[in-house]
Motif scaffolding. Structure first.
Motif, PDB file in Angstrom:
ATOM      1  N   GLU A   1       8.986  -6.198  -6.172  1.00 13.14           N
ATOM      2  CA  GLU A   1       8.133  -5.589  -5.174  1.00 13.14           C
ATOM      3  C   GLU A   1       6.867  -5.065  -5.827  1.00 13.14           C
ATOM      4  O   GLU A   1       6.798  -4.900  -7.031  1.00 13.14           O
ATOM      5  N   ASP A   2       5.829  -4.820  -5.022  1.00 12.51           N
ATOM      6  CA  ASP A   2       4.596  -4.237  -5.534  1.00 12.51           C
ATOM      7  C   ASP A   2       4.672  -2.719  -5.411  1.00 12.51           C
ATOM      8  O   ASP A   2       4.794  -2.186  -4.312  1.00 12.51           O
ATOM      9  N   ALA A   3       4.624  -2.036  -6.542  1.00 14.41           N
ATOM     10  CA  ALA A   3       4.670  -0.567  -6.559  1.00 14.41           C
ATOM     11  C   ALA A   3       3.675  -0.083  -7.606  1.00 14.41           C
ATOM     12  O   ALA A   3       4.050   0.205  -8.751  1.00 14.41           O
ATOM     13  N   PRO A   4       2.386  -0.022  -7.241  1.00 18.38           N
ATOM     14  CA  PRO A   4       1.349   0.338  -8.212  1.00 18.38           C
ATOM     15  C   PRO A   4       1.565   1.688  -8.886  1.00 18.38           C
ATOM     16  O   PRO A   4       1.128   1.880 -10.028  1.00 18.38           O
ATOM     17  N   GLU A   5       2.245   2.612  -8.205  1.00 12.74           N
ATOM     18  CA  GLU A   5       2.430   3.944  -8.791  1.00 12.74           C
ATOM     19  C   GLU A   5       3.285   3.916 -10.047  1.00 12.74           C
ATOM     20  O   GLU A   5       3.312   4.865 -10.819  1.00 12.74           O
TER      21      GLU A   5
END
Length: 199
Positions: A1-5
């Motif tokens: 998944e995309d989770a920039p944090e």
């Protein structure tokens, strides 16, 4: 998944997973330190630009040598990783690179290749690098990954195999470009390579 944090992106492999002995990172005592991402007992660090293309390269080589017979799930993971690498190239001016957001929720690494200390990649005068960073060795890993994966997907998905062929040609051409690439003429004859391209 995309989770920039926490530096996670779809298809990108983690740099490190620890199940113990990570409290100094996930529960730092220093006030200026951010905790690293953890889920349950696991600390997961996604701050690596080289792990994914290195894995792609090695898995592709093993498949092409007939040493492993990948399952559909494994081929799907390989494709997802390759798609991340191609996307990363588009985001970083034609090379595979990384950046670091100091405002993200979780802490991590400023230098996200195998030389991951804060001071390992600097200009000759000591100035810090400007993001994004594109380390030289990662470009070779990515090129090799595309070349290894192309024949694997040739019969499964010819359109994706063609994308891999184009990506391999593009990164090689840009790498060797006098204007944009890593190869420089040496004043004493021959060539030398830039350690990285920043900014």
């Amino acid at each position: 998944e995309d989770a920039p944090e926490r530096g996670e992106r779809q298809g990108k492999l983690p740099h490190e997973v620890r199940t113990e002995d990570h409290s100094r990172l996930t529960q730092p005592i220093e006030e200026d330190k951010k905790p690293w991402y953890h889920k349950g007992r696991e600390m997961i660090n996604f701050d690596s630009v080289d792990v994914t293309p290195l894995w792609e390269n090695q898995v592709g080589r093993l498949i092409n040598l007939g040493l492993i017979e990948p399952s559909d799930e494994e081929l799907s993971q390989l494709r997802g990783a390759l798609e991340w690498t191609i996307t990363n190239m588009r985001e970083n001016g034609g090379f595979v690179g990384f950046t670091y957001d100091p405002n993200r929720k979780y802490g991590g690494l400023r230098n996200q290749n195998w030389m991951d200390s804060d001071y390992s990649m600097r200009h000759q005068d000591g100035r810090p690098q400007v993001f994004p960073m594109r380390p030289v060795e990662v470009q070779g890993m990515a090129w090799g990954a595309f070349k290894q994966a192309e024949p694997i997907f040739q019969d499964i998905d010819p359109e994706f195999a063609a994308q891999l062929h184009i990506a391999a040609s593009a990164i090689k051409g840009r790498f060797n470009s006098e204007r944009y690439g890593f190869v420089f003429n040496s004043p004493t004859g021959g060539y030398f390579l830039s350690e990285a391209i920043d900014g």
